[in-house]
Design a protein around this motif. Structure first.
Motif, mmCIF file in Angstrom:
data_model
loop_
_atom_site.group_PDB
_atom_site.id
_atom_site.type_symbol
_atom_site.label_atom_id
_atom_site.label_comp_id
_atom_site.label_asym_id
_atom_site.label_seq_id
_atom_site.Cartn_x
_atom_site.Cartn_y
_atom_site.Cartn_z
ATOM 1 N N GLY A 337 0.793 -1.216 0.000
ATOM 2 C CA GLY A 337 0.000 0.000 0.000
ATOM 3 C C GLY A 337 0.827 1.268 0.000
ATOM 4 N N LEU A 338 2.114 1.146 0.347
ATOM 5 C CA LEU A 338 2.966 2.333 0.410
ATOM 6 C C LEU A 338 3.879 2.472 -0.801
ATOM 7 N N GLU A 339 3.569 1.750 -1.869
ATOM 8 C CA GLU A 339 4.429 1.811 -3.045
ATOM 9 C C GLU A 339 4.163 3.019 -3.932
ATOM 10 N N SER A 340 2.998 3.645 -3.804
ATOM 11 C CA SER A 340 2.696 4.816 -4.636
ATOM 12 C C SER A 340 2.988 6.094 -3.872
ATOM 13 N N SER A 341 3.228 7.170 -4.606
ATOM 14 C CA SER A 341 3.518 8.449 -3.952
ATOM 15 C C SER A 341 2.306 8.970 -3.190
ATOM 16 N N SER A 342 1.100 8.735 -3.690
ATOM 17 C CA SER A 342 -0.097 9.249 -3.025
ATOM 18 C C SER A 342 -0.351 8.542 -1.696
ATOM 19 N N SER A 343 -0.171 7.221 -1.657
ATOM 20 C CA SER A 343 -0.383 6.500 -0.403
ATOM 21 C C SER A 343 0.711 6.833 0.604
ATOM 22 N N ARG A 344 1.934 7.022 0.135
ATOM 23 C CA ARG A 344 3.028 7.382 1.043
ATOM 24 C C ARG A 344 2.805 8.787 1.620
ATOM 25 N N MET A 345 2.308 9.698 0.790
ATOM 26 C CA MET A 345 2.004 11.045 1.264
ATOM 27 C C MET A 345 0.927 11.015 2.353
ATOM 28 N N ALA A 346 -0.133 10.226 2.124
ATOM 29 C CA ALA A 346 -1.216 10.123 3.106
ATOM 30 C C ALA A 346 -0.709 9.503 4.403
ATOM 31 N N HIS A 347 0.153 8.518 4.284
ATOM 32 C CA HIS A 347 0.737 7.854 5.455
ATOM 33 C C HIS A 347 1.532 8.849 6.303
ATOM 34 N N LEU A 348 2.329 9.680 5.647
ATOM 35 C CA LEU A 348 3.110 10.696 6.352
ATOM 36 C C LEU A 348 2.199 11.672 7.095
ATOM 37 N N ALA A 349 1.181 12.157 6.404
ATOM 38 C CA ALA A 349 0.298 13.164 6.992
ATOM 39 C C ALA A 349 -0.446 12.610 8.206
ATOM 40 N N GLN A 350 -0.967 11.396 8.094
ATOM 41 C CA GLN A 350 -1.733 10.836 9.205
ATOM 42 C C GLN A 350 -0.844 10.538 10.405
ATOM 43 N N GLN A 351 0.405 10.159 10.167
ATOM 44 C CA GLN A 351 1.309 9.962 11.297
ATOM 45 C C GLN A 351 1.549 11.274 12.040
ATOM 46 N N MET A 352 1.718 12.359 11.308
ATOM 47 C CA MET A 352 1.932 13.650 11.963
ATOM 48 C C MET A 352 0.669 14.127 12.682
ATOM 49 N N ILE A 353 -0.493 13.855 12.110
ATOM 50 C CA ILE A 353 -1.753 14.269 12.735
ATOM 51 C C ILE A 353 -1.982 13.518 14.043
ATOM 52 N N TYR A 354 -1.729 12.203 14.026
ATOM 53 C CA TYR A 354 -2.072 11.395 15.204
ATOM 54 C C TYR A 354 -0.913 11.198 16.184
ATOM 55 N N TYR A 355 0.321 11.154 15.694
ATOM 56 C CA TYR A 355 1.453 10.817 16.571
ATOM 57 C C TYR A 355 2.485 11.939 16.705
ATOM 58 N N GLU A 356 2.390 12.927 15.822
ATOM 59 C CA GLU A 356 3.349 14.040 15.796
ATOM 60 C C GLU A 356 4.787 13.543 15.664
#
Length: 409
Positions: A337-356
């Motif tokens: 699921g993290l092989e595309s740029s869009s999924s990797r971008m979403a993964h980064l954003a949600q980690q910062m939102i929830y875990y900082e």
């Protein structure tokens, strides 16, 4: 303003997202659906572009521009070739900083949202999940549908839209994430160039968590051939240390065609076509729900069999083979699921939102691998407690047989 990026030098694409830490959870009940309404309206014109010009700008470089609303955030994103990253920044910054909210577009877009609401009402599988959370988290914004209701959307004014927008769309409440063939320095320079005019402010608190409401809720709806069932309970939150254990338990229970629910209720007995379990995880709360569609006369049997699987999860350790298969699935789906740029971008954003903070992929894989069969049984004893279990039914029948069914696990 938080800016996070990841280099994927083997790609030619770049995905850029502007994530706003507000969603339907942030809304007062009288204007429920306003986050989703604003998401639509931001594409309807800025101080320098019309709606058509926004569409033409992204089409001219063969890119993609879209947005979505969830319960705890709203996302606006663009995917372009790496050479067009400055355009993506300029376009997204214009959309989220300079909307005009034209009255004529509000009127038109309100009708579009009414059709979205109608679409859910006509889809029993979607409707029952909305009904489940509405009853399970009764009176809490996490229990409300993201689109709101026709009544609330109809009463939202341009003043409401502007006030809500200014309250949440500021630097302290936004995460900018980029992934693809980029340089970190380039992303930070572009963010500074295009978002430096954002008003300052602090992140807006999420409010108290919901309280789970067990019980039975039956809604009759004509012209349904099947009875649609949802059995739901609590789960750990997205920030809980038990989240990996929860994902594994969910997969074993009903996460795929080899799951217990699919094998024992569909494959062995032929009682359903569709049956699965799913997780809805938020900052401080979570829900695990099982969906099944079946003939009305088989509904009580299906409910009893699902409850039997809950009980088995509480009593017995999952087998070593089941656990290994679940771990391989969770790890494999994460990596793929993290092989595309869009999924990797979403993964980064949600980690910062929830875990900082950003978790390395290796950290996540190791956390999954550490989960034991005993961990899953311990979690099952918390989650599948009868005092939390709620049954929601959508059927053309009255569901009398389901009103009296024992929910003890």
């Amino acid at each position: 303003l938080v800016v996070v990026s990841e280099v994927m030098s083997h790609l030619r694409s770049v995905s850029l997202g502007v994530w706003v830490k507000c969603g339907s959870r942030s809304e007062p009940p009288e204007i429920a659906g306003i986050s989703h309404f604003i998401e639509h309206l931001l594409f309807k014109g800025t101080r320098s572009r019309s709606a058509a010009e926004i569409a033409e700008a992204i089409d001219s470089v063969g890119g993609q521009l879209d947005a979505f609303t969830e319960k705890e955030f709203v996302g606006f994103y663009a995917r372009v070739l790496d050479e067009h990253l400055p355009l993506a920044f300029e376009l997204l910054s214009d959309i989220v900083q300079n909307p005009t909210f034209p009255e004529v577009e509000m009127k038109r877009e309100r009708e579009v949202i009414f059709e979205e609401i109608n679409m859910v009402e006509d889809s029993p599988q979607d409707l029952i999940l909305d009904l489940h959370l509405e009853n399970f988290w009764k009176g809490h914004p996490l229990g409300r549908p993201i689109s709101g209701t026709k009544q609330t959307v109809r009463t939202i004014t341009r003043k409401d839209v502007r006030n809500f927008f200014h309250k949440y769309y500021h630097a302290g409440n936004i995460v900018i994430a980029a992934a693809g063939n980029i340089k970190h320095s380039q992303v930070h320079k572009l963010a500074e160039r295009y978002f430096s005019d954002l008003n300052g402010g602090n992140a807006v608190p999420a409010g108290p968590p919901p309280r789970a409401c067990a019980g039975r809720h039956i809604r009759q709806k004509s012209h349904l051939e099947q009875t649609h069932l949802c059995l739901g309970t609590i789960s750990p939150s997205v920030t809980s240390e038990q989240r990996y254990c929860c994902h594994l338990m969910n997969h074993i229970l009903g996460g795929g065609v080899s799951s217990r629910l699919f094998q024992n209720i569909r494959e062995k007995r032929g009682l359903v076509y569709s049956i699965y379990s799913m997780l809805s995880l938020y900052r401080d709360a979570g829900s695990l729900a099982v969906y099944a569609g079946t003939a009305p006369e088989k509904a009580a049997q299906v409910v009893n069999l699902v409850l039997k699987e809950f009980k088995r999860m509480r009593q017995d350790l999952v087998s070593a083979e089941e656990l290994k298969r679940a771990k391989d699935y969770v790890k494999g789906s994460l990596m793929l699921g993290l092989e595309s740029s869009s999924s990797r971008m979403a993964h980064l954003a949600q980690q910062m939102i929830y875990y900082e903070r950003l978790y390395k992929l290796e950290e996540i894989l190791e956390a999954v691998e550490r989960v034991t069969a005993r961990d899953i049984r311990d979690l099952a004893n918390t989650v599948f407690d009868s005092s939390y279990i709620a049954l929601t039914v959508l059927s053309s029948k009255d569901g009398v047989d389901l009103q009296n069914i024992s929910m003890d696990v």
